[in-house]
Design a protein around this motif. Sequence first.
Motif, PDB file in Angstrom:
ATOM      1  N   THR A  82       7.325  -3.417   2.500  1.00 26.40           N
ATOM      2  CA  THR A  82       6.666  -2.313   1.789  1.00 26.40           C
ATOM      3  C   THR A  82       5.708  -1.531   2.692  1.00 26.40           C
ATOM      4  O   THR A  82       5.113  -0.541   2.261  1.00 26.40           O
ATOM      5  N   GLY A  83       5.514  -2.009   3.922  1.00 27.43           N
ATOM      6  CA  GLY A  83       4.641  -1.290   4.855  1.00 27.43           C
ATOM      7  C   GLY A  83       3.212  -1.800   4.878  1.00 27.43           C
ATOM      8  O   GLY A  83       2.348  -1.207   5.545  1.00 27.43           O
ATOM      9  N   LYS A  84       2.929  -2.924   4.217  1.00 30.11           N
ATOM     10  CA  LYS A  84       1.555  -3.437   4.201  1.00 30.11           C
ATOM     11  C   LYS A  84       1.101  -3.765   5.631  1.00 30.11           C
ATOM     12  O   LYS A  84       1.819  -4.414   6.384  1.00 30.11           O
ATOM     13  N   GLY A  85      -0.075  -3.272   6.005  1.00 32.34           N
ATOM     14  CA  GLY A  85      -0.602  -3.541   7.346  1.00 32.34           C
ATOM     15  C   GLY A  85      -0.054  -2.600   8.410  1.00 32.34           C
ATOM     16  O   GLY A  85      -0.354  -2.749   9.590  1.00 32.34           O
ATOM     17  N   LEU A  86       0.741  -1.618   8.007  1.00 34.68           N
ATOM     18  CA  LEU A  86       1.263  -0.641   8.970  1.00 34.68           C
ATOM     19  C   LEU A  86       0.488   0.672   8.836  1.00 34.68           C
ATOM     20  O   LEU A  86       0.032   1.033   7.744  1.00 34.68           O
ATOM     21  N   LEU A  87       0.358   1.362   9.949  1.00 38.45           N
ATOM     22  CA  LEU A  87      -0.368   2.637   9.973  1.00 38.45           C
ATOM     23  C   LEU A  87       0.601   3.766  10.307  1.00 38.45           C
ATOM     24  O   LEU A  87       1.179   3.798  11.403  1.00 38.45           O
TER      25      LEU A  87
ATOM     26  N   LEU B  34       7.568   3.630   2.632  1.00 36.28           N
ATOM     27  CA  LEU B  34       6.633   2.532   2.923  1.00 36.28           C
ATOM     28  C   LEU B  34       5.396   2.651   2.016  1.00 36.28           C
ATOM     29  O   LEU B  34       4.320   3.068   2.464  1.00 36.28           O
ATOM     30  N   PRO B  35       5.526   2.289   0.746  1.00 33.50           N
ATOM     31  CA  PRO B  35       4.450   2.579  -0.225  1.00 33.50           C
ATOM     32  C   PRO B  35       3.119   1.901   0.078  1.00 33.50           C
ATOM     33  O   PRO B  35       2.068   2.422  -0.310  1.00 33.50           O
ATOM     34  N   ASP B  36       3.124   0.754   0.759  1.00 32.89           N
ATOM     35  CA  ASP B  36       1.855   0.048   0.997  1.00 32.89           C
ATOM     36  C   ASP B  36       1.250   0.333   2.370  1.00 32.89           C
ATOM     37  O   ASP B  36       0.225  -0.241   2.736  1.00 32.89           O
ATOM     38  N   ALA B  37       1.881   1.203   3.143  1.00 33.32           N
ATOM     39  CA  ALA B  37       1.333   1.535   4.466  1.00 33.32           C
ATOM     40  C   ALA B  37       0.111   2.434   4.302  1.00 33.32           C
ATOM     41  O   ALA B  37      -0.058   3.096   3.277  1.00 33.32           O
ATOM     42  N   HIS B  38      -0.718   2.467   5.334  1.00 29.99           N
ATOM     43  CA  HIS B  38      -1.860   3.389   5.359  1.00 29.99           C
ATOM     44  C   HIS B  38      -1.391   4.672   6.046  1.00 29.99           C
ATOM     45  O   HIS B  38      -0.845   4.623   7.144  1.00 29.99           O
TER      46      HIS B  38
END
Length: 174
Positions: free
Chosen positions: A100-105, A124-128
């Motif tokens: 989901t993109g968690k921890g990705l910038l 990537l819904p959880d990316a920053h």
Amino acid sequence: MAEHPELSAQERAGKAFPVSWDQFHRDCRALTWRLNEVGPFHAVIAITRGGLVPAAIVARELGVRVIDTVCIASYDHNKQGDLNVLKGVSPDTAKLGGGTGKGLLIVDDLVDTGKTGRMVRDLLPDAHFATVYAKPKGRPLVDTFITEVSQDTWIFFPWDTALSFQPPIRDGAA
Ligand SMILES: O=P(O)(O)OC[C@H]1O[C@H](OP(=O)(O)OP(=O)(O)O)[C@H](O)[C@@H]1O
Ligand SMILES: [Mg+2]
């Protein structure tokens, strides 16, 4: 171009906001100060091509060495067409972000209408999602940015421009 052949690119684009390399570097460093409070990040993802330049600077400042790209094309000069994802994130990067993109910038140079931002958010819904500049329509899609400009402003990036002679203001320069 075909619609208004008599107008310069600047006139077609409304207000001009030219950005020098120095200014862009400073703005990227200012962005990183903010991102440093949010991370750490496993990887930086540049939205090509405009996101490649800020992504390199931000990754350098954050000490991140895993860098991937999402390749999206939409604008033909200053006119937006359909969005085309030419390349998504690699399987290695997707795994780092847990799918989901968690921890990705995700880094891009700007959000304008927000169409590109919406597409990367869907991927990537959880990316920053960070951009250097933001216009009002795209701003709600961005987690962190540095400078907002009005919707009718066109930002001229240093990699798209070159020094050239300007007529004196009293002779009609913009
Ligand atoms: O918010 P939006 O209206 O979608 O516009 C923003 C996007 O448009 C530009 O990219 P472009 O598609 O022109 O490609 P480039 O980065 O290769 O120049 C810019 O770099 C952003 O990625
Ligand atoms: Mg772009």
